[in-house]
Design a protein around this motif. Structure first.
Motif, mmCIF file in Angstrom:
data_model
loop_
_atom_site.group_PDB
_atom_site.id
_atom_site.type_symbol
_atom_site.label_atom_id
_atom_site.label_comp_id
_atom_site.label_asym_id
_atom_site.label_seq_id
_atom_site.Cartn_x
_atom_site.Cartn_y
_atom_site.Cartn_z
ATOM 1 N N LEU A 63 1.190 -1.194 -0.134
ATOM 2 C CA LEU A 63 -0.181 0.029 0.238
ATOM 3 C C LEU A 63 1.004 0.950 -0.485
ATOM 4 O O LEU A 63 0.538 2.041 -1.169
ATOM 5 N N ARG A 64 1.839 1.400 0.358
ATOM 6 C CA ARG A 64 2.780 2.329 0.933
ATOM 7 C C ARG A 64 3.660 2.684 -0.212
ATOM 8 O O ARG A 64 3.266 3.663 -0.398
ATOM 9 N N GLU A 65 3.978 2.344 -0.811
ATOM 10 C CA GLU A 65 4.291 1.892 -2.268
ATOM 11 C C GLU A 65 3.837 2.509 -3.107
ATOM 12 O O GLU A 65 4.016 3.757 -4.309
ATOM 13 N N ASN A 66 2.558 1.850 -2.841
ATOM 14 C CA ASN A 66 1.379 1.896 -4.409
ATOM 15 C C ASN A 66 1.060 3.200 -4.104
ATOM 16 O O ASN A 66 0.652 4.575 -4.809
ATOM 17 N N LEU A 67 0.655 4.236 -2.913
ATOM 18 C CA LEU A 67 0.341 5.336 -2.990
ATOM 19 C C LEU A 67 1.243 5.920 -3.005
ATOM 20 O O LEU A 67 0.850 7.290 -3.852
ATOM 21 N N GLN A 68 2.759 6.465 -2.383
ATOM 22 C CA GLN A 68 4.009 7.083 -3.064
ATOM 23 C C GLN A 68 3.690 6.932 -4.440
ATOM 24 O O GLN A 68 3.843 7.903 -4.684
ATOM 25 N N TYR A 69 3.693 6.244 -5.241
ATOM 26 C CA TYR A 69 3.686 5.794 -6.511
ATOM 27 C C TYR A 69 2.461 7.041 -7.617
ATOM 28 O O TYR A 69 3.044 7.149 -8.469
ATOM 29 N N MET A 70 1.179 6.676 -6.843
ATOM 30 C CA MET A 70 -0.244 6.976 -7.521
ATOM 31 C C MET A 70 0.005 8.868 -7.050
ATOM 32 O O MET A 70 0.316 9.284 -8.031
ATOM 33 N N LEU A 71 0.751 8.655 -5.907
ATOM 34 C CA LEU A 71 0.795 10.351 -5.670
ATOM 35 C C LEU A 71 2.010 11.865 -6.085
ATOM 36 O O LEU A 71 2.023 12.424 -6.946
ATOM 37 N N LYS A 72 3.154 10.300 -6.876
ATOM 38 C CA LYS A 72 3.860 11.234 -7.868
ATOM 39 C C LYS A 72 3.265 11.458 -8.730
ATOM 40 O O LYS A 72 3.954 13.185 -9.349
ATOM 41 N N GLY A 73 2.255 10.977 -9.884
ATOM 42 C CA GLY A 73 2.360 11.333 -11.188
ATOM 43 C C GLY A 73 1.123 12.316 -10.711
ATOM 44 O O GLY A 73 -0.063 11.389 -10.265
ATOM 45 N N ARG A 74 1.088 13.154 -11.466
ATOM 46 C CA ARG A 74 -0.154 14.448 -11.541
ATOM 47 C C ARG A 74 -1.056 13.872 -13.158
ATOM 48 O O ARG A 74 -1.773 14.927 -13.335
ATOM 49 N N LEU A 75 -0.375 13.422 -14.279
ATOM 50 C CA LEU A 75 -1.070 12.890 -15.082
ATOM 51 C C LEU A 75 -2.540 12.201 -14.450
ATOM 52 O O LEU A 75 -2.105 11.509 -14.921
ATOM 53 N N VAL A 76 -3.889 12.409 -15.413
ATOM 54 C CA VAL A 76 -4.771 12.007 -15.004
ATOM 55 C C VAL A 76 -5.113 11.808 -16.439
ATOM 56 O O VAL A 76 -5.083 12.047 -17.408
ATOM 57 N N ALA A 77 -5.941 10.556 -16.231
ATOM 58 C CA ALA A 77 -5.895 9.604 -17.888
ATOM 59 C C ALA A 77 -7.157 10.530 -18.026
ATOM 60 O O ALA A 77 -8.279 10.979 -16.850
ATOM 61 N N ASP A 78 -7.478 9.727 -19.499
ATOM 62 C CA ASP A 78 -8.804 10.323 -19.829
ATOM 63 C C ASP A 78 -9.413 9.676 -19.971
ATOM 64 O O ASP A 78 -10.023 8.258 -19.231
ATOM 65 N N LYS A 79 -10.783 10.218 -19.451
ATOM 66 C CA LYS A 79 -12.137 8.803 -19.039
ATOM 67 C C LYS A 79 -12.661 8.362 -19.850
ATOM 68 O O LYS A 79 -12.618 7.264 -19.415
ATOM 69 N N ALA A 80 -12.468 8.011 -21.496
ATOM 70 C CA ALA A 80 -12.602 7.034 -22.359
ATOM 71 C C ALA A 80 -11.811 6.582 -22.270
ATOM 72 O O ALA A 80 -12.338 4.696 -22.001
ATOM 73 N N VAL A 81 -10.548 6.530 -21.397
ATOM 74 C CA VAL A 81 -9.312 5.342 -21.576
ATOM 75 C C VAL A 81 -9.828 4.411 -20.546
ATOM 76 O O VAL A 81 -9.682 3.163 -20.541
ATOM 77 N N THR A 82 -9.806 5.366 -19.430
ATOM 78 C CA THR A 82 -10.348 4.887 -17.588
ATOM 79 C C THR A 82 -11.789 3.898 -17.784
ATOM 80 O O THR A 82 -11.462 2.342 -17.383
ATOM 81 N N GLU A 83 -12.385 4.022 -18.582
ATOM 82 C CA GLU A 83 -13.498 3.467 -18.988
ATOM 83 C C GLU A 83 -13.526 2.223 -19.314
ATOM 84 O O GLU A 83 -13.634 0.639 -19.133
ATOM 85 N N GLN A 84 -11.867 2.339 -20.628
ATOM 86 C CA GLN A 84 -11.966 1.127 -21.372
ATOM 87 C C GLN A 84 -11.199 0.244 -19.873
ATOM 88 O O GLN A 84 -11.638 -0.722 -20.426
#
Length: 128
Positions: A63-84
């Motif tokens: 969890l800790r490493e995953n949270l750091q990884y997720m918080l490190k990047g601020r790139l938000v994926a496109d809504k269509a890509v996340t739905e896919q």
């Protein structure tokens, strides 16, 4: 050089043991077991520590490493890509499918007003 009279005969004239059947029988014959270590004995076996085995198989919390990884990047994926991606990871069973969003029906309003009804009553029923 091969000796005279010792050349290979054409396949039709060769004398086999019993033809194609013998080859199949030879293939079916079981091999003799190869000499090796008897697996039923304990000789040469390394005893493993139960604690080491437990630590090896213990689940690791990432969890800790995953949270750091997720918080490190601020790139938000496109809504269509996340739905896919979500659609690909969803199962095929009906219980895994999200409920379909149904459009809310607007209450159907009438075209006639109260005055129109009164007028109709008077004309149809003859009530003044």
């Amino acid at each position: 050089l091969p000796a005279a009279g010792r050349a290979k005969a054409p396949p039709g004239l060769q004398r086999d043991r019993a033809g194609p059947r013998a080859a199949g029988a030879a293939r079916r014959r079981k091999r003799a077991p190869e000499p090796g270590r008897n697996k039923a004995t304990v000789k040469g076996r390394v005893v493993k520590s139960a604690i080491e085995e437990y630590h090896k198989k213990k689940p690791v919390n990432h969890l800790r490493e995953n949270l750091q990884y997720m918080l490190k990047g601020r790139l938000v994926a496109d809504k269509a890509v996340t739905e896919q991606v979500l659609a690909q990871n969803r199962g095929r069973k009906s219980k895994d499918q999200p409920p379909e969003k149904r459009e809310k029906k607007k209450p159907e309003g009438t075209v006639f007003t109260e005055e129109d009804f009164r007028k109709f009553e008077r004309e149809y029923f003859g009530i003044p």
